[in-house]
Design a protein around this motif. Structure first.
Motif, PDB file in Angstrom:
ATOM      1  N   LEU A 161      42.043  31.299  41.701  1.00 18.52           N
ATOM      2  CA  LEU A 161      41.877  30.701  40.378  1.00 18.52           C
ATOM      3  C   LEU A 161      40.424  30.299  40.094  1.00 18.52           C
ATOM      4  N   GLY A 162      39.598  30.224  41.132  1.00 10.14           N
ATOM      5  CA  GLY A 162      38.177  29.936  40.938  1.00 10.14           C
ATOM      6  C   GLY A 162      37.802  28.466  41.030  1.00 10.14           C
ATOM      7  N   PHE A 163      38.661  27.642  41.613  1.00 13.24           N
ATOM      8  CA  PHE A 163      38.372  26.212  41.715  1.00 13.24           C
ATOM      9  C   PHE A 163      37.903  25.843  43.118  1.00 13.24           C
ATOM     10  N   ASP A 181      35.399  26.222  38.439  1.00 16.57           N
ATOM     11  CA  ASP A 181      34.028  26.166  38.948  1.00 16.57           C
ATOM     12  C   ASP A 181      33.426  27.561  39.134  1.00 16.57           C
ATOM     13  N   ASN A 182      34.289  28.519  39.449  1.00 13.14           N
ATOM     14  CA  ASN A 182      33.818  29.857  39.815  1.00 13.14           C
ATOM     15  C   ASN A 182      34.608  30.925  39.064  1.00 13.14           C
ATOM     16  N   VAL A 183      34.099  32.138  39.117  1.00 16.34           N
ATOM     17  CA  VAL A 183      34.787  33.287  38.521  1.00 16.34           C
ATOM     18  C   VAL A 183      36.109  33.498  39.249  1.00 16.34           C
ATOM     19  N   ALA A 184      37.140  33.846  38.502  1.00 20.16           N
ATOM     20  CA  ALA A 184      38.449  34.122  39.104  1.00 20.16           C
ATOM     21  C   ALA A 184      38.358  35.300  40.066  1.00 20.16           C
ATOM     22  N   ASN A 185      39.210  35.268  41.093  1.00 17.72           N
ATOM     23  CA  ASN A 185      39.121  36.264  42.164  1.00 17.72           C
ATOM     24  C   ASN A 185      40.488  36.886  42.422  1.00 17.72           C
ATOM     25  N   PHE A 186      41.109  37.396  41.368  1.00 11.64           N
ATOM     26  CA  PHE A 186      42.417  38.026  41.535  1.00 11.64           C
ATOM     27  C   PHE A 186      42.311  39.358  42.267  1.00 11.64           C
ATOM     28  N   ASN A 187      41.181  40.053  42.080  1.00 12.83           N
ATOM     29  CA  ASN A 187      40.979  41.332  42.771  1.00 12.83           C
ATOM     30  C   ASN A 187      40.419  41.070  44.164  1.00 12.83           C
ATOM     31  N   THR A 188      41.287  40.612  45.054  1.00 13.88           N
ATOM     32  CA  THR A 188      40.856  40.281  46.406  1.00 13.88           C
ATOM     33  C   THR A 188      40.585  41.540  47.232  1.00 13.88           C
ATOM     34  N   VAL A 189      41.084  42.686  46.778  1.00 12.36           N
ATOM     35  CA  VAL A 189      40.867  43.954  47.477  1.00 12.36           C
ATOM     36  C   VAL A 189      40.188  44.921  46.515  1.00 12.36           C
ATOM     37  N   ASN A 190      39.017  45.432  46.881  1.00 12.57           N
ATOM     38  CA  ASN A 190      38.284  46.363  46.022  1.00 12.57           C
ATOM     39  C   ASN A 190      38.645  47.816  46.299  1.00 12.57           C
ATOM     40  N   SER A 191      38.916  48.124  47.542  1.00  9.94           N
ATOM     41  CA  SER A 191      39.368  49.459  47.935  1.00  9.94           C
ATOM     42  C   SER A 191      40.064  49.326  49.277  1.00  9.94           C
ATOM     43  N   LEU A 192      40.712  50.390  49.713  1.00 11.83           N
ATOM     44  CA  LEU A 192      41.445  50.396  50.975  1.00 11.83           C
ATOM     45  C   LEU A 192      40.830  51.413  51.924  1.00 11.83           C
ATOM     46  N   LEU A 193      40.954  51.148  53.213  1.00  8.87           N
ATOM     47  CA  LEU A 193      40.404  52.037  54.231  1.00  8.87           C
ATOM     48  C   LEU A 193      41.510  52.439  55.196  1.00  8.87           C
ATOM     49  N   LEU A 194      41.573  53.729  55.503  1.00  9.35           N
ATOM     50  CA  LEU A 194      42.491  54.254  56.504  1.00  9.35           C
ATOM     51  C   LEU A 194      41.721  54.494  57.795  1.00  9.35           C
ATOM     52  N   HIS A 195      42.328  54.125  58.923  1.00 11.25           N
ATOM     53  CA  HIS A 195      41.676  54.255  60.222  1.00 11.25           C
ATOM     54  C   HIS A 195      42.602  54.966  61.202  1.00 11.25           C
TER      55      HIS A 195
END
Length: 285
Positions: A161-163, A181-195
């Motif tokens: 929520l950015g608090f 206080d801060n920008v919301a961070n709903f997109n906690t994952v930007n991309s996925l990696l396979l290993h």
């Protein structure tokens, strides 16, 4: 297509495998979060010791975009104080079900739980959530003077929520709107990696190697399946496979920070192709 060399030819060889994290399809030792599994082969991978230019590519993968940003026991609880239906100030512990949420979804889950616990809903609920589009921050409206939210507890969704860690309220001047206080961070994952441990290094990520064999870009709405079929997939050096046999190997899925993800009981698949050149000596009459 063959390649000629002095005294012989190089014959292209190819081995394809489709693997899945689904236990009903043969996946072994699947972790509780669904991010890791083992593949057991009845016919081991066997690359001749004279093979040249051995590479591994991931031609296609499928991953369900249901990876939660609200996780049970981690960030799914809100501590809210406010009037109940009899105007008695009450402390409520609101539990948000694990899932992949946007602001609207979190708002709905919080207000539903408050109502079910007997919090005041008329003429307004205790709080309202809204986006502040220009700043990409979250607004929380406190509708009654006794309302407060405790974001000091470690299992709250304050980061999303950015608090910052703090107690908001009570506010004598309510109703009042408080901006995060801060920008919301709903997109906690930007991309996925396979290993996979089929290779020792994999795709280089800045200056690190962590056995990455493919990147999966998130290009679908939440709840949809990502089908990644790259036009020009990375060719990963796989000389570790040359001259040996592999009867089993491990596959795992992480976020772009190399952290294991929770697949929310969904399965992922990938099609692996191993290619190499095999020398063939042409007889001389």
């Amino acid at each position: 297509m063959t390649t000629s060399t002095s005294g012989g030819m190089l014959i292209p060889q190819e081995l394809s495998m489709l693997v899945s994290s689904d236990p009903s399809q043969g996946a072994k030792n699947v972790t509780p979060d669904g991010s890791q599994f083992n593949v057991q082969l009845s016919e081991p991978i066997s690359i001749p010791k004279n093979a040249l230019n051995c590479t591994l590519t991931v031609e296609q993968s499928t991953v369900w975009w249901t990876i939660p940003n609200i996780v049970t026991g981690s960030n799914n609880t809100m501590y809210i104080t406010g009037p109940d239906v009899a105007n008695v100030t009450t402390a409520y512990t609101v539990v948000i079900p694990q899932g992949l949420y946007d602001l609207s979804g979190i708002s709905q889950a919080v207000l539903r739980d408050l109502e079910n616990q007997g919090a005041k809903i008329s003429p307004n609920p205790l709080i309202n959530f809204a986006p502040d589009e220009p700043t990409q921050k979250v607004e929380i409206k406190f509708n009654y003077a006794v309302c407060e939210i405790d974001f000091t507890q470690g299992n709250t969704p304050r980061t999303i929520l950015g608090f910052d860690s703090q107690i908001l309220g009570p506010y004598a001047s309510a109703p009042i709107i408080v901006l995060a206080d801060n920008v919301a961070n709903f997109n906690t994952v930007n991309s996925l990696l396979l290993h996979s441990d089929l290779i020792s290094k994999g795709i280089r990520f800045n200056d690190d190697y962590n056995q990455t064999i493919s990147q999966v870009l998130i290009d679908v709405p939440p709840g949809s399946q990502i089908v990644s079929q790259q036009f020009n997939p990375a060719k990963i050096e796989a000389s570790d496979l040359v001259g040996g046999k592999r009867g089993n190997f491990r596959v795992w899925l992480t976020d772009d920070a190399n952290q294991a993800v929770n697949t929310n009981s969904e399965f992922f698949t990938l099609r692996i192709v191993i290619r190499y050149l095999l020398p063939y000596v042409v007889g001389i009459n």
